[in-house]
Scaffold this motif. Structure first.
Motif, PDB file in Angstrom:
ATOM      1  N   UNK A  70     -24.550  44.173  46.260  1.00  0.00           N
ATOM      2  CA  UNK A  70     -25.129  43.390  45.173  1.00  0.00           C
ATOM      3  C   UNK A  70     -25.496  44.302  43.995  1.00  0.00           C
ATOM      4  N   UNK A  71     -26.054  45.446  44.322  1.00  0.00           N
ATOM      5  CA  UNK A  71     -26.472  46.339  43.243  1.00  0.00           C
ATOM      6  C   UNK A  71     -25.313  47.088  42.597  1.00  0.00           C
ATOM      7  N   UNK A  72     -24.264  47.275  43.358  1.00  0.00           N
ATOM      8  CA  UNK A  72     -23.117  47.997  42.799  1.00  0.00           C
ATOM      9  C   UNK A  72     -22.287  47.135  41.878  1.00  0.00           C
ATOM     10  N   UNK A  73     -21.946  45.955  42.355  1.00  0.00           N
ATOM     11  CA  UNK A  73     -21.022  45.130  41.587  1.00  0.00           C
ATOM     12  C   UNK A  73     -21.637  43.810  41.154  1.00  0.00           C
ATOM     13  N   UNK A  74     -22.832  43.512  41.658  1.00  0.00           N
ATOM     14  CA  UNK A  74     -23.520  42.346  41.151  1.00  0.00           C
ATOM     15  C   UNK A  74     -23.132  41.044  41.819  1.00  0.00           C
ATOM     16  N   UNK A  75     -22.213  41.070  42.760  1.00  0.00           N
ATOM     17  CA  UNK A  75     -21.874  39.816  43.439  1.00  0.00           C
ATOM     18  C   UNK A  75     -21.442  40.149  44.852  1.00  0.00           C
ATOM     19  N   UNK A  76     -21.245  39.135  45.614  1.00  0.00           N
ATOM     20  CA  UNK A  76     -20.763  39.375  46.959  1.00  0.00           C
ATOM     21  C   UNK A  76     -19.309  39.779  46.905  1.00  0.00           C
ATOM     22  N   UNK A  77     -18.933  40.645  47.738  1.00  0.00           N
ATOM     23  CA  UNK A  77     -17.548  41.059  47.651  1.00  0.00           C
ATOM     24  C   UNK A  77     -16.801  40.708  48.923  1.00  0.00           C
ATOM     25  N   UNK A  78     -15.511  40.579  48.733  1.00  0.00           N
ATOM     26  CA  UNK A  78     -14.680  40.087  49.807  1.00  0.00           C
ATOM     27  C   UNK A  78     -13.328  40.746  49.624  1.00  0.00           C
ATOM     28  N   UNK A  79     -12.823  41.339  50.677  1.00  0.00           N
ATOM     29  CA  UNK A  79     -11.521  41.998  50.538  1.00  0.00           C
ATOM     30  C   UNK A  79     -10.384  40.984  50.528  1.00  0.00           C
ATOM     31  N   UNK A  80     -10.726  39.733  50.653  1.00  0.00           N
ATOM     32  CA  UNK A  80      -9.685  38.719  50.577  1.00  0.00           C
ATOM     33  C   UNK A  80      -9.180  38.314  51.946  1.00  0.00           C
TER      34      UNK A  80
ATOM     35  N   UNK B  46     -11.145  48.249  45.326  1.00  0.00           N
ATOM     36  CA  UNK B  46     -10.411  47.968  46.550  1.00  0.00           C
ATOM     37  C   UNK B  46     -10.071  46.479  46.587  1.00  0.00           C
ATOM     38  N   UNK B  47     -11.087  45.669  46.335  1.00  0.00           N
ATOM     39  CA  UNK B  47     -10.860  44.225  46.354  1.00  0.00           C
ATOM     40  C   UNK B  47      -9.813  43.845  45.321  1.00  0.00           C
ATOM     41  N   UNK B  48      -9.862  44.538  44.175  1.00  0.00           N
ATOM     42  CA  UNK B  48      -8.890  44.234  43.139  1.00  0.00           C
ATOM     43  C   UNK B  48      -7.488  44.643  43.529  1.00  0.00           C
ATOM     44  N   UNK B  49      -7.377  45.825  44.158  1.00  0.00           N
ATOM     45  CA  UNK B  49      -6.064  46.275  44.608  1.00  0.00           C
ATOM     46  C   UNK B  49      -5.504  45.264  45.599  1.00  0.00           C
ATOM     47  N   UNK B  50      -6.339  44.838  46.523  1.00  0.00           N
ATOM     48  CA  UNK B  50      -5.865  43.880  47.513  1.00  0.00           C
ATOM     49  C   UNK B  50      -5.535  42.541  46.861  1.00  0.00           C
ATOM     50  N   UNK B  51      -6.321  42.161  45.868  1.00  0.00           N
ATOM     51  CA  UNK B  51      -6.018  40.917  45.165  1.00  0.00           C
ATOM     52  C   UNK B  51      -4.647  41.022  44.483  1.00  0.00           C
ATOM     53  N   UNK B  52      -4.404  42.210  43.860  1.00  0.00           N
ATOM     54  CA  UNK B  52      -3.106  42.442  43.216  1.00  0.00           C
ATOM     55  C   UNK B  52      -1.964  42.312  44.211  1.00  0.00           C
ATOM     56  N   UNK B  53      -2.182  42.913  45.388  1.00  0.00           N
ATOM     57  CA  UNK B  53      -1.127  42.886  46.395  1.00  0.00           C
ATOM     58  C   UNK B  53      -0.915  41.462  46.886  1.00  0.00           C
ATOM     59  N   UNK B  54      -2.022  40.741  47.087  1.00  0.00           N
ATOM     60  CA  UNK B  54      -1.912  39.367  47.561  1.00  0.00           C
ATOM     61  C   UNK B  54      -1.173  38.516  46.536  1.00  0.00           C
ATOM     62  N   UNK B  55      -1.496  38.752  45.280  1.00  0.00           N
ATOM     63  CA  UNK B  55      -0.829  38.022  44.210  1.00  0.00           C
ATOM     64  C   UNK B  55       0.662  38.324  44.193  1.00  0.00           C
ATOM     65  N   UNK B  56       0.961  39.642  44.348  1.00  0.00           N
ATOM     66  CA  UNK B  56       2.361  40.045  44.405  1.00  0.00           C
ATOM     67  C   UNK B  56       3.079  39.325  45.540  1.00  0.00           C
TER      68      UNK B  56
END
Ligand code: ATP
Ligand code: MG
Lengths: 501, 344
Positions: A236-246, A436-446
């Motif tokens: 929460x303090x790092x990115x301000x929201x809950x994170x999920x690797x997808x 990391x979540x973004x990289x995985x999101x990119x891969x999932x999108x791909x």
């Protein structure tokens, strides 16, 4: 349990031209305890640590050692006062032996020059402490990345410092090696040594730390002792929201895009690192390869990409046998590799961010004999946006990016080639959870658009995110295959990992 | 976590500082011209500038080839010898090629001599390239070996003597060899024009072609370049071949200027070429350097030594000055590349 503060930063700021890496940070290091610094890529963690260890000087602010303001002229200054640092990027001389690297610049002198025997004895003792079987005479370039990191750690330990700063010391270590390191850290703190620890493995860091500090955009945003926090607090303090690797995208699976048949890869001595391996990946499918260090994942991926030669077997991309093609031809056919070691294999340090991003797709902006500046700029800007690189622009030197952003450049470079199948060797190495979540999101999108994705990791939780299929490798073979509903324990058991805790 | 593109406009003052450092070769050249113009009235005259330039041309052409090799992270010690060998090969062809089987002597026209000679230079350069790229011989050693071999062959071909008759004859249809060295177009010596053409071509290639990008990438980090699909071996062989070809061009220009071709020509020219590249700001570790810088470096060396000759300084002192300039240049290079980029 607030122990005495041994080293502190008071209102420390650091600017690189227009970039404000740190904006007035206060930071305390407690005697005999572990303080962990959390923060996204580019938050300023490494910068703060370099200031505390004298590698760079702050633009303003003060460093307080044992209650006295001090100024370190350079890293040796700080080392003489008992502060040493393990850098995020390895700083070993590859051509020298493990022993020589550990004692580089601090050679033990006997009456007849350097006392190699004593150095070797101490090196052996250090390796024993770290439970690693590395011969002191081995040249560092012959070691795999994780072992190099161990050498780096051993070098810092050999100094006997009061304060030890570890900037992502575990990014290339296996789970069992991390366990050993943590044991060493506990020994050190019991002896009164203070530790600063930085890692993007949040769970891992939580098991060792006594204090947590969160940096965000060069500002300290949160502080708490271990007892008061949990994983959720940090995120929460790092990115301000809950994170999920997808989760695995429900992409339509097409035909087999990449097919590996009976592939064998030998090492220099002729022993097989990959033995008769078979793997089919369909378009739109995401496959995670889990395995311990030395399982042969890197060799497998590098062979498929064309860096290493196989002794037998076939590699078929969209129906065409490609094992006789060069790396460039494979890229043109739509096969891309994101290598494991970004410093050595991923980036050209003499080139700008933009030139690195466009390096693998030069043909895409070459018109006739010449490259088109505008087409290249479009491609670069597009890539920077796509993988969200934090930089002042395509013209910035690559060395000015934080570690995680450099990693994103390597990934962006390969995605810019518009691949049909992409291989990523430990893509999350050294990048923060947001990235990391973004990289995985990119891969999932791909994958949704028909890209076949294969990535390797040593973190089980990363396998359980977006992968449709999980492959476990052990000693060059596939030892198990699971779908995305499998449990962590079963994956780890199949990898030959001794169940810790 | 968004792509923060913070103010793209960089501060002015920073640019001026960079300009001073990056333009050091340029300012050095201006300083040299200014100082010698004051010391000698003959220095800053059009005719003298053109004469000096035509001398610089030879080193300039060599140093462009050297730049390509150095950008690749290598070094080419053989260019001086290739220069001599090419001169001798051209000289031999001008004397006529005897074909035993038919019992005739062939006198190839000058354009054929030029083309064949450049091919010979490229071939010798390619040998360097193959040794370095395929057989993994360190560039220093490979080109050192080729330097001796090429020089030796040049000596063998002429028995140590020099070809003095390069004029050809009207009857044989092979006149015009001295055109390269003596003729002028609009008052500009051909050699200077050749240098300009080579420099512009190389500059365009480096800054605007895919090959140029490959070269910078493989010089900066060969492993990363290879994994990005750059044909690193091909790049390597090509740069050594081009360096050899340019050495042959320089050899032709020199032979033409002297109207003679000897096996001992171009001795130690490779060192001058390396010096020009270094003064021009290229890094010997590869990946950094420009044609513009190298050209300035070549002119700095050429104009400095010519100026010293004109004001009558002994050639021993010239050597000392040249050495001092090189050391100064390397110092500045480490200033430029040492800071700036973040240490990793
Ligand atoms: N030499 C430099 N020149 C310009 N900018 C720099 C330099 N060094 C660091 N920066 C900038 O300072 C910021 C903080 O970088 P730093 O390396 O401290 O991040 P970090 O928190 O360690 O990130 P990571 O987790 O990716 O390692 C980044 O935006 C980076 O681009
Ligand atoms: Mg860092």
């Amino acid at each position: 349990m607030s122990a005495q503060v041994v080293l502190a930063a008071r209102n420390v700021a650091k600017s690189y031209g227009q970039v404000h890496a740190l904006k007035g940070v206060n930071f305390d290091i407690h005697r005999g305890q572990v303080t962990t610094l959390f923060g996204e890529n580019g938050a300023g963690k490494s910068t703060l640590m370099k200031i505390l260890s004298g590698v760079i000087q702050p633009t303003s602010g003060q460093i307080v050692l044992d209650g006295q303001p001090v100024a370190f002229g350079n890293a040796n200054d700080a080392r003489d006062r008992g502060i040493s640092i393990i850098h995020q990027e390895l700083s070993l001389a590859p051509n020298l032996s493990v022993r020589d690297n550990i004692f580089m610049g601090r050679e033990i002198m006997g009456p007849l020059g350097v006392d190699y025997a004593e150095e070797e004895r101490q090196t052996r003792a250090l390796m024993e402490e770290l439970e690693e079987q590395i011969d002191p005479a081995t040249p560092v370039e012959d070691l795999r990345l994780g072992q190099q990191q161990i050498v780096e750690i051993a070098r810092a330990l050999s100094v006997d410092s009061r304060i030890l700063i570890m900037d992502e010391p575990t990014s290339a270590l296996s789970a069992s090696e991390v366990e050993v390191l943590f044991k060493v850290i506990r020994d050190l703190t019991a002896r009164g040594v203070s530790i600063v620890y930085i890692s993007h493995h949040l769970e891992e860091a939580l098991t060792i730390t006594d204090h947590a500090v969160v940096l965000r955009d060069g500002v300290m945003t949160a502080y708490a002792p271990r007892a008061e926090i949990d994983l959720e607090w940090i995120v929460r303090n790092m990115v301000g929201e809950n994170y999920d690797l997808g989760s695995p995208p429900d992409s339509a699976k097409g035909d087999v895009a990449l097919s590996i048949r009976d592939l064998s890869v030998p090492d220099a001595t002729g022993q097989d690192l990959v033995r008769g391996l078979n793997l089919d990946v369909r378009a739109g499918e995401i496959v995670c390869i889990y395995g311990l260090m030395g399982a042969g994942r890197t060799e497998l991926l590098e062979t498929v990409a064309g860096r290493l030669r196989a002794t037998g077997g076939q590699i078929v991309l969209e129906g065409h046998e490609i094992s006789h093609l060069s790396i460039g031809q494979r890229i043109a056919r739509g096969l891309a590799l994101v290598p494991e070691d970004r410093q050595r294999d991923g980036l050209v340090q003499t080139m700008s961010v933009g030139q690195n991003l466009s390096l693998a797709s030069i043909a895409r902006f070459t018109r006739g004999l010449f490259t088109s500046t505008r087409a290249e700029r479009d491609l670069v800007d597009d890539s920077i946006r796509r993988v969200t690189v934090k930089t002042s622009g395509g013209g910035a030197p690559i060395g000015s990016l934080s570690g995680g952003n450099q990693q994103k450049v390597v990934i962006g470079k390969m995605l810019a080639t518009n691949p049909r199948a992409i291989l990523l060797d430990e893509p999350s190495r050294g990048i923060d959870i947001g990235a990391k979540a973004e990289v995985f999101r990119l891969l999932a999108e791909g994958a949704k658009n028909g890209l076949a994705v294969v990535y390797s990791t040593s973190e089980v939780s990363e396998c359980l995110s977006i992968a449709h299929r999980i492959i476990v490798m052990h000693k060059g073979r596939i030892t198990a295959e699971f779908d995305s509903t499998v449990s962590k324990d079963r994956i780890m058991a199949a990898s030959g990992e001794s169940q810790a805790a | 976590m968004s792509a923060t593109t913070t103010n793209p406009a960089k501060p002015r003052s920073l640019n001026i500082g960079r300009l001073l450092l990056e333009g050091r070769a340029f300012f050095a050249l201006i300083a040299i011209i200014a100082v010698f113009s004051v010391l000698s009235p003959n220095y800053f005259t059009l005719s003298n500038l053109l004469i000096m330039s035509s001398q610089v041309a030879i080193f300039g052409i060599l140093s462009i080839g050297m730049l390509l090799v150095i950008l690749n992270g290598g070094i080419d010690l053989s260019v001086g010898s290739i220069l001599a060998l090419s001169g001798v090969v051209a000289g031999a062809m001008m004397q006529g090629v005897e074909i035993d089987a038919m019992g005739v002597i062939l006198y190839p026209p000058v354009w054929a001599v030029v083309v064949l000679t450049v091919c010979v230079g490229a071939a010798v350069g390619a040998v360097n390239g193959v040794l370095v790229a395929i057989f993994k011989v360190p560039p220093f050693v490979a080109t050192l070996g080729v330097m001796y071999v090429a020089r030796g062959i040049a000596l063998l071909m002429t028995n140590g003597l020099t070809y003095n008759n390069l004029r050809g004859s009207e009857a044989l249809g092979n006149t015009g060899f001295n055109w390269l060295g003596f003729y002028r177009i609009g008052g500009v010596p051909i050699s200077v024009i050749v240098l300009a053409v080579v420099a512009i071509a190389a500059g365009l290639m480096l800054s605007r072609s895919a090959f140029g990008r490959w070269l910078y990438a493989s010089g900066g980090n060969e492993r990363a370049a290879e994994l990005s699909g750059v044909p690193v071996k091909r790049v390597k062989i090509t740069v050594y071949a081009v360096s050899g070809a340019l050495a042959a061009v320089a050899g032709l220009v020199l032979a033409s200027q002297l109207t003679s071709a000897g096996p001992t020509a171009g001795n130690a020219y490779e060192l001058t070429a390396i010096a020009a590249v270094v003064i021009g700001g290229a890094a010997l570790t590869g990946g950094r350097g420009t044609v513009r810088g190298t050209m300035l470096g070549a002119f700095v060396i050429g104009f400095l030594s010519a100026g010293l000759v004109i004001i009558g300084v002994s050639s021993y002192w010239q050597t000392v000055f040249t050495g001092a300039v090189i050391v100064l240049a390397v110092l500045m290079n480490s200033l430029q590349y040492g800071s700036g980029a973040r240490k990793t």
